[in-house]
Write a protein that holds these residues in place. Structure first.
Motif, short mmCIF file in Angstrom:
data_model
loop_
_atom_site.label_atom_id
_atom_site.label_comp_id
_atom_site.label_asym_id
_atom_site.label_seq_id
_atom_site.Cartn_x
_atom_site.Cartn_y
_atom_site.Cartn_z
N ALA A 193 0.83 -1.20 0.00
CA ALA A 193 0.00 0.00 0.00
C ALA A 193 0.87 1.26 0.00
O ALA A 193 0.57 2.24 -0.70
CB ALA A 193 -0.91 -0.02 1.22
N VAL A 194 1.95 1.24 0.77
CA VAL A 194 2.87 2.38 0.82
C VAL A 194 3.53 2.59 -0.56
O VAL A 194 3.65 3.72 -1.04
CB VAL A 194 3.96 2.16 1.91
CG1 VAL A 194 5.05 3.21 1.81
CG2 VAL A 194 3.33 2.17 3.30
N LEU A 195 3.94 1.46 -1.20
CA LEU A 195 4.60 1.54 -2.52
C LEU A 195 3.66 2.12 -3.57
O LEU A 195 4.05 2.98 -4.37
CB LEU A 195 5.07 0.14 -2.93
CG LEU A 195 5.80 0.04 -4.28
CD1 LEU A 195 7.08 0.85 -4.27
CD2 LEU A 195 6.10 -1.43 -4.62
N ILE A 196 2.41 1.65 -3.56
CA ILE A 196 1.41 2.15 -4.53
C ILE A 196 1.19 3.65 -4.32
O ILE A 196 1.09 4.41 -5.30
CB ILE A 196 0.09 1.37 -4.39
CG1 ILE A 196 0.30 -0.08 -4.88
CG2 ILE A 196 -1.03 2.04 -5.17
CD1 ILE A 196 -0.84 -1.01 -4.53
N ASN A 197 1.11 4.08 -3.08
CA ASN A 197 0.90 5.49 -2.77
C ASN A 197 2.06 6.35 -3.29
O ASN A 197 1.86 7.43 -3.87
CB ASN A 197 0.76 5.66 -1.26
CG ASN A 197 0.38 7.09 -0.88
OD1 ASN A 197 -0.52 7.67 -1.47
ND2 ASN A 197 1.09 7.64 0.10
N GLU A 198 3.30 5.83 -3.11
CA GLU A 198 4.47 6.58 -3.59
C GLU A 198 4.50 6.64 -5.11
O GLU A 198 4.86 7.68 -5.71
CB GLU A 198 5.75 5.94 -3.04
CG GLU A 198 5.93 6.18 -1.55
CD GLU A 198 7.14 5.46 -0.97
OE1 GLU A 198 7.74 4.64 -1.73
OE2 GLU A 198 7.45 5.70 0.20
N LEU A 199 4.14 5.51 -5.79
CA LEU A 199 4.08 5.50 -7.26
C LEU A 199 3.04 6.48 -7.78
O LEU A 199 3.24 7.14 -8.82
CB LEU A 199 3.77 4.09 -7.76
CG LEU A 199 4.93 3.07 -7.68
CD1 LEU A 199 4.42 1.67 -7.99
CD2 LEU A 199 6.04 3.45 -8.65
N ASN A 200 1.91 6.57 -7.10
CA ASN A 200 0.87 7.54 -7.49
C ASN A 200 1.40 8.96 -7.46
O ASN A 200 1.11 9.77 -8.35
CB ASN A 200 -0.33 7.43 -6.54
CG ASN A 200 -1.26 6.30 -6.94
OD1 ASN A 200 -1.28 5.90 -8.12
ND2 ASN A 200 -2.02 5.77 -5.98
#
Length: 463
Positions: free
Chosen positions: A442-449
């Motif tokens: 979830a943290v990785l997806i947020n950073e990619l966004n």
């Protein structure tokens, strides 16, 4: 003894005092003598002292005051509180009519005697209310307020905490604020604290202490008041589970109170016959005993049992309190806790008819719960599955109590397991490590966004 008409009143009083100090004379005999003196009409008493016994008005007033107070002490010693109540109500009229300036002083002494070992709270309250009514009729506002403080204190001791608070907040605190009587306000806030504490409203109790501290910064107060405030601060910190700070306050309070106790105990022979003085010394002793118990309690609760020996080695402890039942009880608690013996601890609690202090009892319950939890976890630890009845047998507690406690430990996350109430089994699972892949994803997806948003902004500029 010579008759009242032929012997000087002063000599008669001195002889009565001498008889009282003679251990072979009954108190009732002395009461009869002093009652006869007190029942002489004041006008006759005054005239005979001046005209026949060559006295003056001031000396006559002083003698009358001594007679009234001494008779009050005799009634107190004989525990004849009905007679003492009548003496107070009759005396206030005589004092007011003949020497008004002495009324507060004499009534205060009589009230102190009236409260010693007096179990009849209803009589105390009715008497003080009658005195308040008299003070209001005579428009003695200060005396009425002093008696109202006494009434609020009586209601507190009678466990009418809300009524005591009502008297304090509606009639007294605002009145003494207007008078700017800081020393009386301190006493009122201390009583307010005690009421809130008994009602378990610790936030408001703490506010009462803050009000006291604010006043103390601008007025001199005696050492006993400071000692009492230290003790009350310790109690509040204890309730807030800050046991190290609580211990510091209790220790400071104990040292100050003990200094005062030594001074009071080493009084002269005259003071040893003073009932009020005796009660003050006894009260100091009881406070010191409570403080020692609180200090030991703080060390247990802070899990510093090895430091309790420093309390036992105090000179005050060795000289004055060593063989006290209450302290022996606390020592037994320390030993049971140190041995991690739930059975012994349970036995101590069930046989307790010595310590009734609210602070001690509430924390003993907490200690019992801590010991029970430790013992349960120790028993359960080696098993994957265990019968609740087996745990009950090992600990020596009823099945239902163990079942309830195990359920609480599972809900609190202290035991990873499942309770089968139908079969009476407790299944224990290994403490599985939490899988953090989802959270990391979830943290990785947020950073990619966030990166994509930045790229979109730059692409928009290029267009």
């Amino acid at each position: 003894m010579s008759t009242l008409t032929t012997k000087v009143y002063k000599d008669q009083f001195s002889e009565a005092v001498k008889l009282y100090k003679d251990s072979s004379t009954s108190v009732s005999t002395v009461i009869d003598l002093v009652e006869k003196l007190n029942n002489i009409e004041y006008k006759v008493f005054l005239r005979q002292n001046i005209d026949e016994f060559n006295s003056n008005k001031a000396a006559t007033e002083a003698l009358k005051e001594k007679i009234i107070v001494f008779l009050g002490e005799l009634y107190c010693v004989n525990e004849n509180f009905d007679a003492l109540s009548k003496l107070m109500l009759q005396s206030q009229v005589i004092i007011y009519d003949n020497f008004k300036s002495k009324i507060s002083k004499i009534l205060k002494k009589l009230l102190e005697l009236f409260n010693i070992n007096n179990e009849n709270k209803k009589l105390q309250i009715v008497t003080v209310e009658a005195m308040i009514e008299f003070a209001n009729v005579k428009q003695r506002k200060f005396l009425a307020n002093t008696l109202l403080i006494e009434l609020a204190t009586l209601q507190f001791h009678n466990k009418n905490y809300k009524l005591s608070l009502e008297i304090l907040q509606k009639k007294l605190i605002s009145s003494f604020k207007k008078l700017d009587d800081k020393s009386s306000l301190i006493d009122l806030y201390i009583l307010e604290f005690k009421n809130y504490y008994q009602l378990k409203n610790f936030v408001k109790a703490k506010n009462s202490l803050i009000s006291c501290k604010t006043i103390i910064q601008s007025v001199y107060v005696n050492n006993l008041i400071i000692s009492e405030l230290d003790m009350l601060n310790g109690i509040i910190f204890c309730e807030n589970k800050d046991y190290q700070t609580a211990y510091s306050y209790f220790y400071e309070s104990f040292n100050n109170y003990y200094e005062e106790y030594i001074k009071s105990s080493s009084g002269n022979a005259e003071k040893s016959h003073d009932k009020i003085h005796q009660v003050k010394v006894k009260k100091l002793y009881e406070i010191l005993l409570s403080l020692l118990k609180y200090m030991i309690l703080c060390k247990i609760m802070a899990n510093k049992v090895d430091e309790i020996q420093s309390i036992y080695s105090l000179q005050a402890f060795r000289d004055t309190f060593k063989e006290t039942k209450e302290l022996n009880f606390i020592k037994d608690v320390v030993k049971a806790y140190n041995d991690n013996s739930l059975l012994e601890f349970n036995k101590i609690l069930s046989n307790n008819n010595i310590v009734q202090d609210q602070l001690i009892l509430s924390h003993l319950t907490i200690l019992y719960d801590i010991l029970l939890t430790k013992n349960l976890i120790k028993i359960i630890e080696p098993f994957d599955c265990i019968e609740v009845q087996h745990i009950s047998n090992l600990i020596g507690m009823p099945y239902k109590d163990i079942e309830l406690k195990v359920s609480q430990l599972i809900l609190d996350g202290k035991i990873i397991g499942k309770l089968n109430q139908d079969l009476g089994y407790l299944y224990i699972y290994d403490n599985v490590k939490e899988d953090t892949i989802y959270e990391q994803g979830a943290v990785l997806i947020n950073e990619l966004n966030q990166v994509l948003d930045k790229l979109y902004e730059k692409a928009s500029v290029l267009q």
